[in-house]
Motif scaffolding. Structure first.
Motif, PDB file in Angstrom:
ATOM      1  N   ALA A   1      80.112  24.325  82.718  1.00 57.56           N
ATOM      2  CA  ALA A   1      78.909  25.076  83.088  1.00 57.56           C
ATOM      3  C   ALA A   1      77.985  25.239  81.880  1.00 57.56           C
ATOM      4  CB  ALA A   1      79.297  26.432  83.643  1.00 57.56           C
ATOM      5  N   LEU A   2      78.574  25.416  80.702  1.00 56.70           N
ATOM      6  CA  LEU A   2      77.785  25.538  79.483  1.00 56.70           C
ATOM      7  C   LEU A   2      76.943  24.282  79.245  1.00 56.70           C
ATOM      8  CD1 LEU A   2      77.189  27.194  76.859  1.00 56.70           C
ATOM      9  CD2 LEU A   2      79.090  25.940  75.844  1.00 56.70           C
ATOM     10  N   PHE A   3      77.523  23.126  79.525  1.00 58.29           N
ATOM     11  CA  PHE A   3      76.811  21.847  79.359  1.00 58.29           C
ATOM     12  C   PHE A   3      76.051  21.440  80.616  1.00 58.29           C
ATOM     13  CE2 PHE A   3      80.135  21.280  76.060  1.00 58.29           C
ATOM     14  CZ  PHE A   3      79.297  21.072  74.983  1.00 58.29           C
ATOM     15  N   GLN A   4      76.040  22.310  81.612  1.00 58.21           N
ATOM     16  CA  GLN A   4      75.353  22.095  82.878  1.00 58.21           C
ATOM     17  C   GLN A   4      75.874  20.870  83.629  1.00 58.21           C
ATOM     18  OE1 GLN A   4      71.165  22.081  82.013  1.00 58.21           O
ATOM     19  NE2 GLN A   4      71.153  24.245  81.456  1.00 58.21           N
ATOM     20  N   PHE A   5      77.201  20.653  83.580  1.00 57.52           N
ATOM     21  CA  PHE A   5      77.822  19.595  84.362  1.00 57.52           C
ATOM     22  C   PHE A   5      77.931  20.062  85.799  1.00 57.52           C
ATOM     23  CE2 PHE A   5      80.419  17.999  80.478  1.00 57.52           C
ATOM     24  CZ  PHE A   5      79.299  17.352  80.002  1.00 57.52           C
ATOM     25  N   GLN A   6      77.762  19.158  86.724  1.00 59.90           N
ATOM     26  CA  GLN A   6      77.880  19.456  88.148  1.00 59.90           C
ATOM     27  C   GLN A   6      79.092  18.714  88.709  1.00 59.90           C
ATOM     28  OE1 GLN A   6      75.774  21.559  89.829  1.00 59.90           O
ATOM     29  NE2 GLN A   6      74.926  21.971  87.811  1.00 59.90           N
ATOM     30  N   PRO A   7      79.893  19.390  89.535  1.00 62.44           N
ATOM     31  CA  PRO A   7      81.011  18.668  90.175  1.00 62.44           C
ATOM     32  C   PRO A   7      80.473  17.560  91.081  1.00 62.44           C
ATOM     33  CG  PRO A   7      81.284  21.036  90.396  1.00 62.44           C
ATOM     34  CD  PRO A   7      79.917  20.815  89.826  1.00 62.44           C
ATOM     35  N   LEU A   8      81.153  16.442  91.075  1.00 62.50           N
ATOM     36  CA  LEU A   8      80.730  15.299  91.881  1.00 62.50           C
ATOM     37  C   LEU A   8      81.279  15.429  93.299  1.00 62.50           C
ATOM     38  CD1 LEU A   8      81.403  12.603  89.178  1.00 62.50           C
ATOM     39  CD2 LEU A   8      79.184  13.416  89.950  1.00 62.50           C
ATOM     40  N   PRO A   9      80.668  14.759  94.270  1.00 57.80           N
ATOM     41  CA  PRO A   9      81.166  14.809  95.648  1.00 57.80           C
ATOM     42  C   PRO A   9      82.572  14.197  95.741  1.00 57.80           C
ATOM     43  CG  PRO A   9      79.063  13.637  95.534  1.00 57.80           C
ATOM     44  CD  PRO A   9      79.455  13.976  94.145  1.00 57.80           C
ATOM     45  N   LEU A  10      83.333  14.627  96.745  1.00 63.33           N
ATOM     46  CA  LEU A  10      84.709  14.154  96.889  1.00 63.33           C
ATOM     47  C   LEU A  10      84.796  12.653  97.142  1.00 63.33           C
ATOM     48  CD1 LEU A  10      86.408  17.017  98.899  1.00 63.33           C
ATOM     49  CD2 LEU A  10      86.638  16.463  96.485  1.00 63.33           C
ATOM     50  N   HIS A  11      83.832  12.072  97.837  1.00 65.75           N
ATOM     51  CA  HIS A  11      83.898  10.631  98.092  1.00 65.75           C
ATOM     52  C   HIS A  11      83.791   9.828  96.784  1.00 65.75           C
ATOM     53  CE1 HIS A  11      79.492  11.198  98.197  1.00 65.75           C
ATOM     54  NE2 HIS A  11      79.430   9.945  97.787  1.00 65.75           N
ATOM     55  N   PHE A  12      83.149  10.393  95.772  1.00 63.85           N
ATOM     56  CA  PHE A  12      83.099   9.728  94.474  1.00 63.85           C
ATOM     57  C   PHE A  12      84.503   9.633  93.875  1.00 63.85           C
ATOM     58  CE2 PHE A  12      83.073   9.936  89.874  1.00 63.85           C
ATOM     59  CZ  PHE A  12      82.296   8.829  89.560  1.00 63.85           C
ATOM     60  N   TYR A  13      85.267  10.722  93.961  1.00 64.17           N
ATOM     61  CA  TYR A  13      86.629  10.725  93.416  1.00 64.17           C
ATOM     62  C   TYR A  13      87.520   9.744  94.176  1.00 64.17           C
ATOM     63  CZ  TYR A  13      85.285  14.742  90.625  1.00 64.17           C
ATOM     64  OH  TYR A  13      84.662  15.564  89.732  1.00 64.17           O
ATOM     65  N   ALA A  14      87.333   9.646  95.496  1.00 64.59           N
ATOM     66  CA  ALA A  14      88.117   8.690  96.281  1.00 64.59           C
ATOM     67  C   ALA A  14      87.805   7.258  95.831  1.00 64.59           C
ATOM     68  CB  ALA A  14      87.822   8.860  97.768  1.00 64.59           C
ATOM     69  N   GLY A  15      86.541   6.954  95.650  1.00 62.59           N
ATOM     70  CA  GLY A  15      86.163   5.630  95.161  1.00 62.59           C
ATOM     71  C   GLY A  15      86.696   5.362  93.762  1.00 62.59           C
ATOM     72  N   LEU A  16      86.673   6.380  92.928  1.00 62.66           N
ATOM     73  CA  LEU A  16      87.192   6.252  91.573  1.00 62.66           C
ATOM     74  C   LEU A  16      88.683   5.932  91.572  1.00 62.66           C
ATOM     75  CD1 LEU A  16      86.487   6.527  88.548  1.00 62.66           C
ATOM     76  CD2 LEU A  16      87.104   8.937  88.741  1.00 62.66           C
ATOM     77  N   VAL A  17      89.429   6.582  92.437  1.00 59.52           N
ATOM     78  CA  VAL A  17      90.870   6.322  92.542  1.00 59.52           C
ATOM     79  C   VAL A  17      91.118   4.881  92.976  1.00 59.52           C
ATOM     80  CG1 VAL A  17      92.940   6.889  93.883  1.00 59.52           C
ATOM     81  CG2 VAL A  17      91.552   8.711  92.910  1.00 59.52           C
ATOM     82  N   VAL A  18      90.354   4.389  93.949  1.00 57.96           N
ATOM     83  CA  VAL A  18      90.520   3.007  94.413  1.00 57.96           C
ATOM     84  C   VAL A  18      90.198   2.026  93.288  1.00 57.96           C
ATOM     85  CG1 VAL A  18      89.584   1.256  95.987  1.00 57.96           C
ATOM     86  CG2 VAL A  18      90.127   3.544  96.832  1.00 57.96           C
TER      87      VAL A  18
END
Length: 92
Positions: free
Chosen positions: A53-70
């Motif tokens: 939050a200090l660096f203003q990072f935003q959580p990514l959508p869940l479908h991004f994580y699914a694609g990343l795992v694949v």
């Protein structure tokens, strides 16, 4: 024992030793594995922490994580196959 049979038995012993060494080369070292796991977890969890939050990072959508795992799974399988072929065919 002739010099030819002596050389053949030495080659067989070296081949057995080399196959064990080859298997060890296919596995990552424990420190490399621990460091990789730590880095992946820290990277994935950072947006959900106060530091993120200090660096203003935003959580990514869940479908991004699914694609990343694949993508990562395909990369790992491809790297293992390439390493196996390299040590099996290229390095005698």
């Amino acid at each position: 024992m002739t010099s030819r049979s002596w050389g053949y038995s030495l080659q067989r012993a070296a081949a057995r030793r080399d196959s064990k060494a080859r298997r060890e080369l296919l596995l990552p070292g424990p420190l490399l594995l621990a460091g990789t796991i730590f880095t992946v977890l820290a990277t994935l969890l950072l947006p959900f922490t106060p530091l993120g939050a200090l660096f203003q990072f935003q959580p990514l959508p869940l479908h991004f994580y699914a694609g990343l795992v694949v993508i990562l799974a395909l990369y790992i399988v491809t790297a293992k196959v390439a390493k196996y072929v390299f040590y099996k065919k290229i390095v005698p």
